[in-house]
Design a protein around this motif. Sequence first.
Motif, PDB file in Angstrom:
ATOM      1  N   VAL A  59     -35.675 118.745  15.749  1.00  0.00           N
ATOM      2  CA  VAL A  59     -36.776 119.660  15.459  1.00  0.00           C
ATOM      3  C   VAL A  59     -36.174 121.055  15.381  1.00  0.00           C
ATOM      4  CG1 VAL A  59     -38.920 120.644  16.320  1.00  0.00           C
ATOM      5  CG2 VAL A  59     -38.445 118.219  16.643  1.00  0.00           C
ATOM      6  N   PRO A  60     -36.229 121.706  14.213  1.00  0.00           N
ATOM      7  CA  PRO A  60     -35.613 123.022  14.067  1.00  0.00           C
ATOM      8  C   PRO A  60     -36.343 124.083  14.888  1.00  0.00           C
ATOM      9  CG  PRO A  60     -36.769 122.410  12.065  1.00  0.00           C
ATOM     10  CD  PRO A  60     -36.844 121.238  12.990  1.00  0.00           C
ATOM     11  N   GLY A  61     -35.628 125.143  15.183  1.00  0.00           N
ATOM     12  CA  GLY A  61     -36.215 126.254  15.932  1.00  0.00           C
ATOM     13  C   GLY A  61     -37.272 126.973  15.113  1.00  0.00           C
ATOM     14  N   HIS A  62     -38.070 127.781  15.789  1.00  0.00           N
ATOM     15  CA  HIS A  62     -39.135 128.525  15.124  1.00  0.00           C
ATOM     16  C   HIS A  62     -39.498 129.753  15.954  1.00  0.00           C
ATOM     17  CE1 HIS A  62     -41.065 125.890  18.053  1.00  0.00           C
ATOM     18  NE2 HIS A  62     -42.002 126.804  18.133  1.00  0.00           N
ATOM     19  N   TRP A  63     -40.237 130.651  15.345  1.00  0.00           N
ATOM     20  CA  TRP A  63     -40.714 131.847  16.034  1.00  0.00           C
ATOM     21  C   TRP A  63     -42.071 131.571  16.658  1.00  0.00           C
ATOM     22  CZ3 TRP A  63     -37.460 135.672  16.822  1.00  0.00           C
ATOM     23  CH2 TRP A  63     -36.408 135.865  15.941  1.00  0.00           C
ATOM     24  N   GLN A  64     -42.254 132.049  17.899  1.00  0.00           N
ATOM     25  CA  GLN A  64     -43.563 132.003  18.553  1.00  0.00           C
ATOM     26  C   GLN A  64     -43.967 133.427  18.905  1.00  0.00           C
ATOM     27  OE1 GLN A  64     -43.840 129.485  22.000  1.00  0.00           O
ATOM     28  NE2 GLN A  64     -44.372 127.721  20.768  1.00  0.00           N
ATOM     29  N   VAL A  78     -36.095 115.417  19.762  1.00  0.00           N
ATOM     30  CA  VAL A  78     -37.297 114.775  20.307  1.00  0.00           C
ATOM     31  C   VAL A  78     -37.230 113.292  19.979  1.00  0.00           C
ATOM     32  CG1 VAL A  78     -38.754 116.839  20.176  1.00  0.00           C
ATOM     33  CG2 VAL A  78     -38.687 115.262  18.255  1.00  0.00           C
ATOM     34  N   PRO A  79     -37.790 112.432  20.836  1.00  0.00           N
ATOM     35  CA  PRO A  79     -37.763 110.991  20.543  1.00  0.00           C
ATOM     36  C   PRO A  79     -38.477 110.685  19.225  1.00  0.00           C
ATOM     37  CG  PRO A  79     -38.421 111.380  22.816  1.00  0.00           C
ATOM     38  CD  PRO A  79     -38.387 112.715  22.138  1.00  0.00           C
ATOM     39  N   ALA A  80     -37.855 109.839  18.415  1.00  0.00           N
ATOM     40  CA  ALA A  80     -38.427 109.445  17.123  1.00  0.00           C
ATOM     41  C   ALA A  80     -39.655 108.574  17.340  1.00  0.00           C
ATOM     42  CB  ALA A  80     -37.385 108.703  16.302  1.00  0.00           C
ATOM     43  N   TYR A  84     -43.659 107.487  11.521  1.00  0.00           N
ATOM     44  CA  TYR A  84     -44.156 108.860  11.463  1.00  0.00           C
ATOM     45  C   TYR A  84     -43.055 109.792  10.974  1.00  0.00           C
ATOM     46  CZ  TYR A  84     -48.238 107.543  14.224  1.00  0.00           C
ATOM     47  OH  TYR A  84     -49.390 106.962  14.670  1.00  0.00           O
ATOM     48  N   ARG A  85     -43.470 110.936  10.441  1.00  0.00           N
ATOM     49  CA  ARG A  85     -42.538 112.001  10.077  1.00  0.00           C
ATOM     50  C   ARG A  85     -42.919 113.233  10.887  1.00  0.00           C
ATOM     51  NH1 ARG A  85     -40.185 112.958   4.964  1.00  0.00           N
ATOM     52  NH2 ARG A  85     -39.105 111.035   4.533  1.00  0.00           N
ATOM     53  N   TYR A  86     -41.936 114.061  11.172  1.00  0.00           N
ATOM     54  CA  TYR A  86     -42.199 115.274  11.940  1.00  0.00           C
ATOM     55  C   TYR A  86     -42.389 116.455  10.993  1.00  0.00           C
ATOM     56  CZ  TYR A  86     -42.047 118.798  15.530  1.00  0.00           C
ATOM     57  OH  TYR A  86     -42.384 119.817  16.369  1.00  0.00           O
ATOM     58  N   ARG A  87     -43.467 117.193  11.186  1.00  0.00           N
ATOM     59  CA  ARG A  87     -43.698 118.415  10.423  1.00  0.00           C
ATOM     60  C   ARG A  87     -43.329 119.587  11.322  1.00  0.00           C
ATOM     61  NH1 ARG A  87     -49.297 118.504   9.332  1.00  0.00           N
ATOM     62  NH2 ARG A  87     -49.480 119.458  11.368  1.00  0.00           N
ATOM     63  N   ARG A  88     -42.431 120.429  10.843  1.00  0.00           N
ATOM     64  CA  ARG A  88     -41.966 121.551  11.653  1.00  0.00           C
ATOM     65  C   ARG A  88     -43.053 122.600  11.826  1.00  0.00           C
ATOM     66  NH1 ARG A  88     -37.180 124.631   9.295  1.00  0.00           N
ATOM     67  NH2 ARG A  88     -37.862 126.189  10.748  1.00  0.00           N
ATOM     68  N   PRO A  89     -43.035 123.343  12.928  1.00  0.00           N
ATOM     69  CA  PRO A  89     -44.000 124.412  13.120  1.00  0.00           C
ATOM     70  C   PRO A  89     -43.756 125.511  12.083  1.00  0.00           C
ATOM     71  CG  PRO A  89     -42.504 124.250  14.998  1.00  0.00           C
ATOM     72  CD  PRO A  89     -42.133 123.183  14.041  1.00  0.00           C
ATOM     73  N   ASP A  90     -44.801 126.228  11.728  1.00  0.00           N
ATOM     74  CA  ASP A  90     -44.675 127.250  10.695  1.00  0.00           C
ATOM     75  C   ASP A  90     -45.750 128.308  10.895  1.00  0.00           C
ATOM     76  OD1 ASP A  90     -43.590 128.462   8.493  1.00  0.00           O
ATOM     77  OD2 ASP A  90     -44.503 127.104   7.049  1.00  0.00           O
ATOM     78  N   TRP A  91     -45.554 129.439  10.246  1.00  0.00           N
ATOM     79  CA  TRP A  91     -46.541 130.510  10.218  1.00  0.00           C
ATOM     80  C   TRP A  91     -47.161 130.537   8.836  1.00  0.00           C
ATOM     81  CZ3 TRP A  91     -48.193 133.353  14.255  1.00  0.00           C
ATOM     82  CH2 TRP A  91     -47.442 133.278  15.432  1.00  0.00           C
ATOM     83  N   VAL A  92     -48.499 130.584   8.778  1.00  0.00           N
ATOM     84  CA  VAL A  92     -49.206 130.620   7.497  1.00  0.00           C
ATOM     85  C   VAL A  92     -50.154 131.817   7.481  1.00  0.00           C
ATOM     86  CG1 VAL A  92     -49.037 128.148   7.046  1.00  0.00           C
ATOM     87  CG2 VAL A  92     -50.959 129.015   8.352  1.00  0.00           C
ATOM     88  N   TRP A  93     -50.339 132.378   6.295  1.00  0.00           N
ATOM     89  CA  TRP A  93     -51.257 133.503   6.114  1.00  0.00           C
ATOM     90  C   TRP A  93     -52.644 132.925   5.883  1.00  0.00           C
ATOM     91  CZ3 TRP A  93     -51.248 138.409   7.151  1.00  0.00           C
ATOM     92  CH2 TRP A  93     -52.181 139.255   6.560  1.00  0.00           C
ATOM     93  N   ARG A  94     -53.558 133.176   6.807  1.00  0.00           N
ATOM     94  CA  ARG A  94     -54.897 132.592   6.716  1.00  0.00           C
ATOM     95  C   ARG A  94     -55.917 133.602   7.248  1.00  0.00           C
ATOM     96  NH1 ARG A  94     -54.838 127.583  10.006  1.00  0.00           N
ATOM     97  NH2 ARG A  94     -53.511 126.804   8.351  1.00  0.00           N
ATOM     98  N   GLY A  95     -56.930 133.860   6.460  1.00  0.00           N
ATOM     99  CA  GLY A  95     -57.993 134.751   6.912  1.00  0.00           C
ATOM    100  C   GLY A  95     -57.541 136.171   7.170  1.00  0.00           C
ATOM    101  N   GLY A  96     -56.543 136.641   6.424  1.00  0.00           N
ATOM    102  CA  GLY A  96     -56.080 138.009   6.583  1.00  0.00           C
ATOM    103  C   GLY A  96     -55.148 138.253   7.753  1.00  0.00           C
ATOM    104  N   ARG A  97     -54.612 137.181   8.324  1.00  0.00           N
ATOM    105  CA  ARG A  97     -53.643 137.353   9.429  1.00  0.00           C
ATOM    106  C   ARG A  97     -52.714 136.159   9.499  1.00  0.00           C
ATOM    107  NH1 ARG A  97     -56.589 139.213  13.737  1.00  0.00           N
ATOM    108  NH2 ARG A  97     -54.670 139.238  14.906  1.00  0.00           N
ATOM    109  N   GLY A 104     -45.793 118.754  14.412  1.00  0.00           N
ATOM    110  CA  GLY A 104     -46.260 117.521  15.015  1.00  0.00           C
ATOM    111  C   GLY A 104     -45.938 116.326  14.135  1.00  0.00           C
ATOM    112  N   TRP A 105     -46.337 115.176  14.590  1.00  0.00           N
ATOM    113  CA  TRP A 105     -46.076 113.922  13.891  1.00  0.00           C
ATOM    114  C   TRP A 105     -47.227 113.571  12.970  1.00  0.00           C
ATOM    115  CZ3 TRP A 105     -41.347 111.978  14.274  1.00  0.00           C
ATOM    116  CH2 TRP A 105     -40.573 112.343  15.362  1.00  0.00           C
ATOM    117  N   TYR A 106     -46.921 113.044  11.778  1.00  0.00           N
ATOM    118  CA  TYR A 106     -47.946 112.552  10.874  1.00  0.00           C
ATOM    119  C   TYR A 106     -47.423 111.321  10.157  1.00  0.00           C
ATOM    120  CZ  TYR A 106     -45.369 114.735   7.044  1.00  0.00           C
ATOM    121  OH  TYR A 106     -44.397 115.060   6.151  1.00  0.00           O
ATOM    122  N   ARG A 107     -48.316 110.510   9.633  1.00  0.00           N
ATOM    123  CA  ARG A 107     -47.923 109.271   8.932  1.00  0.00           C
ATOM    124  C   ARG A 107     -47.546 109.567   7.513  1.00  0.00           C
ATOM    125  NH1 ARG A 107     -48.614 104.275  11.236  1.00  0.00           N
ATOM    126  NH2 ARG A 107     -49.735 104.351  13.163  1.00  0.00           N
TER     127      ARG A 107
END
Length: 107
Positions: A59-64, A78-80, A84-97, A104-107
């Motif tokens: 799981v790659p590093g990210h900014w918090q 992290v245990p496989a 499932y596939r792992y989606r890395r955490p990210d920052w998204v522009w939503r609602g003006g911020r 997390g894990w998704y199918r």
Amino acid sequence: MLSRRSLLTGLLAAAVAAPLASVAPGEAEAQQWGPNPNRRPPPPRRERVPPPRRGYVWVPGHWQWRRGRYVWMSGGWVPARPGYRYRRPDWVWRGGRWVYAPGGWYR
């Protein structure tokens, strides 16, 4: 037996600490800056990925956002989860911020 002086000292300390305890660490910054920042996160850092480990996913590093600033969280194994596939955490522009989208894990 408690002396009158130690009892008064304890009550005074409790009276001073009570208002401070009602604000959680980082909450004052959250009230001032909001729970999410209004500025773009820094670009991801380059990390040296260790050799693969059987049964684990890197799981790659990210900014918090913590206490009014961005803090780098290093990557790790992290245990496989089969199927499932792992989606890395990210920052998204939503609602003006900027909003943190946790990984997390998704199918």
